[in-house]
Design an enzyme around this catalytic site. Structure first.
Site, PDB file in Angstrom:
ATOM      1  N   GLY A  33       0.875  -1.179   0.000  1.00  0.00           N
ATOM      2  CA  GLY A  33       0.000   0.000   0.000  1.00  0.00           C
ATOM      3  C   GLY A  33       0.905   1.219   0.000  1.00  0.00           C
ATOM      4  O   GLY A  33       1.542   1.523   1.014  1.00  0.00           O
ATOM      5  N   ALA A  34       1.006   1.876  -1.157  1.00  0.00           N
ATOM      6  CA  ALA A  34       1.905   3.035  -1.267  1.00  0.00           C
ATOM      7  C   ALA A  34       1.099   4.327  -1.240  1.00  0.00           C
ATOM      8  O   ALA A  34       1.389   5.270  -1.966  1.00  0.00           O
ATOM      9  CB  ALA A  34       2.729   2.933  -2.548  1.00  0.00           C
ATOM     10  N   ASN A  50      -0.939   7.261   1.443  1.00  0.00           N
ATOM     11  CA  ASN A  50      -0.410   8.259   2.380  1.00  0.00           C
ATOM     12  C   ASN A  50       0.394   7.631   3.512  1.00  0.00           C
ATOM     13  O   ASN A  50       1.500   8.082   3.812  1.00  0.00           O
ATOM     14  CB  ASN A  50      -1.560   9.076   2.977  1.00  0.00           C
ATOM     15  CG  ASN A  50      -2.055  10.135   2.010  1.00  0.00           C
ATOM     16  OD1 ASN A  50      -1.307  10.577   1.141  1.00  0.00           O
ATOM     17  ND2 ASN A  50      -3.297  10.538   2.163  1.00  0.00           N
ATOM     18  N   VAL A  51      -0.168   6.602   4.157  1.00  0.00           N
ATOM     19  CA  VAL A  51       0.559   5.991   5.276  1.00  0.00           C
ATOM     20  C   VAL A  51       1.794   5.263   4.753  1.00  0.00           C
ATOM     21  O   VAL A  51       2.910   5.457   5.251  1.00  0.00           O
ATOM     22  CB  VAL A  51      -0.328   4.999   6.081  1.00  0.00           C
ATOM     23  CG1 VAL A  51       0.485   4.329   7.180  1.00  0.00           C
ATOM     24  CG2 VAL A  51      -1.535   5.702   6.683  1.00  0.00           C
ATOM     25  N   ARG A  55     -10.888   5.475   5.870  1.00  0.00           N
ATOM     26  CA  ARG A  55     -12.213   5.836   6.383  1.00  0.00           C
ATOM     27  C   ARG A  55     -12.596   7.224   5.869  1.00  0.00           C
ATOM     28  O   ARG A  55     -11.801   8.145   5.878  1.00  0.00           O
ATOM     29  CB  ARG A  55     -12.160   5.851   7.913  1.00  0.00           C
ATOM     30  CG  ARG A  55     -13.491   5.844   8.576  1.00  0.00           C
ATOM     31  CD  ARG A  55     -13.394   5.238   9.966  1.00  0.00           C
ATOM     32  NE  ARG A  55     -12.286   5.804  10.721  1.00  0.00           N
ATOM     33  CZ  ARG A  55     -12.421   6.438  11.877  1.00  0.00           C
ATOM     34  NH1 ARG A  55     -13.609   6.585  12.406  1.00  0.00           N
ATOM     35  NH2 ARG A  55     -11.369   6.881  12.524  1.00  0.00           N
ATOM     36  N   ARG A 102     -15.798   2.274  11.512  1.00  0.00           N
ATOM     37  CA  ARG A 102     -14.809   1.246  11.214  1.00  0.00           C
ATOM     38  C   ARG A 102     -15.516  -0.014  10.699  1.00  0.00           C
ATOM     39  O   ARG A 102     -14.984  -0.742   9.867  1.00  0.00           O
ATOM     40  CB  ARG A 102     -13.997   0.921  12.472  1.00  0.00           C
ATOM     41  CG  ARG A 102     -12.935   1.951  12.728  1.00  0.00           C
ATOM     42  CD  ARG A 102     -12.193   1.708  14.027  1.00  0.00           C
ATOM     43  NE  ARG A 102     -11.732   2.976  14.560  1.00  0.00           N
ATOM     44  CZ  ARG A 102     -10.647   3.622  14.164  1.00  0.00           C
ATOM     45  NH1 ARG A 102      -9.880   3.120  13.253  1.00  0.00           N
ATOM     46  NH2 ARG A 102     -10.303   4.773  14.687  1.00  0.00           N
ATOM     47  N   ARG A 130      -1.074  10.177  20.494  1.00  0.00           N
ATOM     48  CA  ARG A 130      -2.086  11.251  20.485  1.00  0.00           C
ATOM     49  C   ARG A 130      -2.349  11.731  21.914  1.00  0.00           C
ATOM     50  O   ARG A 130      -2.398  12.940  22.178  1.00  0.00           O
ATOM     51  CB  ARG A 130      -3.387  10.737  19.858  1.00  0.00           C
ATOM     52  CG  ARG A 130      -3.266  10.613  18.351  1.00  0.00           C
ATOM     53  CD  ARG A 130      -4.587  10.183  17.706  1.00  0.00           C
ATOM     54  NE  ARG A 130      -4.464  10.263  16.251  1.00  0.00           N
ATOM     55  CZ  ARG A 130      -5.021   9.401  15.401  1.00  0.00           C
ATOM     56  NH1 ARG A 130      -5.744   8.388  15.867  1.00  0.00           N
ATOM     57  NH2 ARG A 130      -4.862   9.549  14.107  1.00  0.00           N
ATOM     58  N   HIS A 149      -8.796  -0.511  18.781  1.00  0.00           N
ATOM     59  CA  HIS A 149      -8.511   0.769  18.140  1.00  0.00           C
ATOM     60  C   HIS A 149      -9.839   1.366  17.699  1.00  0.00           C
ATOM     61  O   HIS A 149     -10.343   1.079  16.640  1.00  0.00           O
ATOM     62  CB  HIS A 149      -7.602   0.516  16.929  1.00  0.00           C
ATOM     63  CG  HIS A 149      -7.107   1.770  16.298  1.00  0.00           C
ATOM     64  ND1 HIS A 149      -6.597   2.822  17.017  1.00  0.00           N
ATOM     65  CD2 HIS A 149      -7.023   2.143  14.994  1.00  0.00           C
ATOM     66  CE1 HIS A 149      -6.221   3.785  16.184  1.00  0.00           C
ATOM     67  NE2 HIS A 149      -6.476   3.390  14.953  1.00  0.00           N
TER      68      HIS A 149
HETATM   69  N1  APR Z   1      -3.045  -4.276  -3.241  1.00  0.00           N
HETATM   70  C1  APR Z   1      -2.134  -3.310  -3.045  1.00  0.00           C
HETATM   71  N2  APR Z   1      -2.443  -2.051  -2.704  1.00  0.00           N
HETATM   72  C2  APR Z   1      -3.747  -1.762  -2.572  1.00  0.00           C
HETATM   73  C3  APR Z   1      -4.762  -2.720  -2.758  1.00  0.00           C
HETATM   74  C4  APR Z   1      -4.373  -4.026  -3.109  1.00  0.00           C
HETATM   75  N3  APR Z   1      -5.263  -4.997  -3.292  1.00  0.00           N
HETATM   76  N4  APR Z   1      -5.954  -2.106  -2.543  1.00  0.00           N
HETATM   77  C5  APR Z   1      -5.700  -0.827  -2.231  1.00  0.00           C
HETATM   78  N5  APR Z   1      -4.369  -0.609  -2.247  1.00  0.00           N
HETATM   79  C6  APR Z   1      -3.644   0.634  -2.037  1.00  0.00           C
HETATM   80  C7  APR Z   1      -4.300   1.825  -2.714  1.00  0.00           C
HETATM   81  O1  APR Z   1      -4.031   1.850  -4.086  1.00  0.00           O
HETATM   82  C8  APR Z   1      -3.666   2.983  -1.963  1.00  0.00           C
HETATM   83  O2  APR Z   1      -2.502   3.474  -2.615  1.00  0.00           O
HETATM   84  O3  APR Z   1      -3.623   0.985  -0.660  1.00  0.00           O
HETATM   85  C9  APR Z   1      -3.290   2.370  -0.611  1.00  0.00           C
HETATM   86  C10 APR Z   1      -4.028   3.014   0.544  1.00  0.00           C
HETATM   87  O4  APR Z   1      -3.563   4.308   0.619  1.00  0.00           O
HETATM   88  P1  APR Z   1      -4.493   5.557   0.994  1.00  0.00           P
HETATM   89  O5  APR Z   1      -5.785   5.434   0.255  1.00  0.00           O
HETATM   90  O6  APR Z   1      -3.686   6.786   0.822  1.00  0.00           O
HETATM   91  O7  APR Z   1      -4.844   5.304   2.522  1.00  0.00           O
HETATM   92  P2  APR Z   1      -3.897   5.602   3.791  1.00  0.00           P
HETATM   93  O8  APR Z   1      -4.232   6.933   4.334  1.00  0.00           O
HETATM   94  O9  APR Z   1      -2.485   5.295   3.443  1.00  0.00           O
HETATM   95  O10 APR Z   1      -4.459   4.517   4.817  1.00  0.00           O
HETATM   96  C11 APR Z   1      -4.241   3.132   4.617  1.00  0.00           C
HETATM   97  O11 APR Z   1      -4.235   2.628   6.946  1.00  0.00           O
HETATM   98  O12 APR Z   1      -4.689   4.006   8.741  1.00  0.00           O
HETATM   99  C12 APR Z   1      -5.191   3.020   7.908  1.00  0.00           C
HETATM  100  O13 APR Z   1      -7.575   3.444   7.839  1.00  0.00           O
HETATM  101  C13 APR Z   1      -6.394   3.517   7.103  1.00  0.00           C
HETATM  102  O14 APR Z   1      -6.998   1.359   6.250  1.00  0.00           O
HETATM  103  C14 APR Z   1      -6.354   2.578   5.929  1.00  0.00           C
HETATM  104  C15 APR Z   1      -4.864   2.315   5.730  1.00  0.00           C
END
Ligand code: APR
Length: 309
Positions: free
Chosen positions: A9-10, A12-13, A82, A88, A151, A175
């Protein structure tokens, strides 16, 4: 670097985790995402910052899992964040499917890795990763308590106008709204906050901590918090890779500890090179026990939804 961490998952986090891991020179980083070009682009952008940031961590981006093979740690952040007004619980079916899909190949290619789960709803997603990977419970760890405690610490420092470094806080439980901040174990320069703040003020800080995720979602409108969640995940990685044996509140699979069974919930754990090396059992008052039980009931409810979805 001689250690490798893959971040699935690339978004924000994930990207912020990659940046912090590289800048701390903790490991090489593999960023994986389903969206073509995004992990490659972010990894390249971070690599181009390296000469200025003065680190030699290698960053790779990919849409497939081969590059993640042999990782020491795999951090799962893939999912749908979310949105305002979304509980959640609403997230559960969508993210359970995603976490399952990504855990399978990642765990197969790195059978000795430690999994750190960040995707929400956290406690339920830990369960999905635990079942999908088949890894022992010491190698499946959820990131929640470190964030919730950070926090709480930030709010304590703001309230008392002291350095955040002087603060220490413990938040246990699931959480979410039922998390259990423990003022008795939360201190400023070693002094319990119950000696420094009125019950009314402590309750207000606890309430803000409980709603910490929602407060950020409400402000950002699109997406959820990522700077503090990324910092929290990186603190866990550092304790594991450096075998620091920090005691941190993390979601762990309980088998009788705290009187709870067969669920992931936030408890203090010792994090070292083997992942969870000990689940630390601290004594709780009757009220604290009741709050933890209530939180465990909420986690169990979400877990039940998981098996319905
Ligand atoms: N395989 C790989 N990456 C995926 C898949 C998948 N099947 N499905 C979604 N993603 C990627 C998305 O393309 C996206 O880049 O996961 C990434 C999620 O990133 P963001 O939408 O920016 O979400 P983010 O703020 O990083 O949060 C990710 O962490 O804190 C928790 O609740 C939050 O569940 C969320 C997770």
């Amino acid at each position: 670097m001689d250690k490798k961490v893959s971040v699935i998952g690339a978004g924000n986090v994930g990207a912020t985790v990659a940046q912090r891991l590289a800048e701390k020179e903790l490991c090489d980083v593999v960023l994986i995402d389903i969206v073509e070009g995004v992990p490659q682009g972010k990894a390249l952008d971070l690599s181009e910052a390296a000469p200025i940031e003065k680190h030699d961590a290698h960053l790779t981006g990919s849409n497939t899992y081969e590059a993640s093979a042999g990782s020491d740690i795999i951090i799962i952040t893939a999912g749908i964040p979310r949105k305002p007004g979304m509980s959640r619980g609403d997230l559960i079916s969508a993210n359970a499917g995603i976490v399952k899909t990504v855990t399978q190949p990642a765990a197969e290619l790195s059978p000795k890795a430690i999994l750190i789960i960040v995707s929400n709803p956290l406690d339920a997603m830990c369960h999905v990763a635990y079942e999908t990977s088949g890894f022992p419970r010491n190698r499946v760890i959820g990131m929640a308590g470190v964030l919730d405690s950070a926090r709480f610490r930030a709010f304590i420092a703001m309230e008392l106008n002291v350095s955040v470094e002087n603060t220490h806080a413990f938040v246990l439980g699931g959480h979410g709204k039922t998390m259990v901040p423990l003022p008795r174990y939360s201190t400023v320069a070693g002094i319990p906050i119950i000696e420094l703040l009125s019950k009314e003020r402590i309750d207000a800080l606890i309430d803000r901590t409980r709603k910490g995720g929602a407060e950020i979602v409400g402000l950002l409108k699109t997406g959820s918090a990522f700077y503090a969640p990324a910092s929290a995940a990186v603190e866990m990685v550092e304790s594991i890779l450096k075998d620091k044996k920090k005691i941190l509140p993390c979601a762990a699979y309980l088998e009788g500890e705290y009187g709870l069974n067969d669920l992931f919930i936030g408890v203090p754990v010792k994090l070292g090179k083997n992942g969870i090396e000990e689940i630390v059992q601290i004594s709780l008052t009757d009220d604290e026990k009741e709050a933890l039980q209530k939180s465990a009931d909420a986690v169990a409810e979400l877990k039940a939804l998981l098996f319905k979805s």
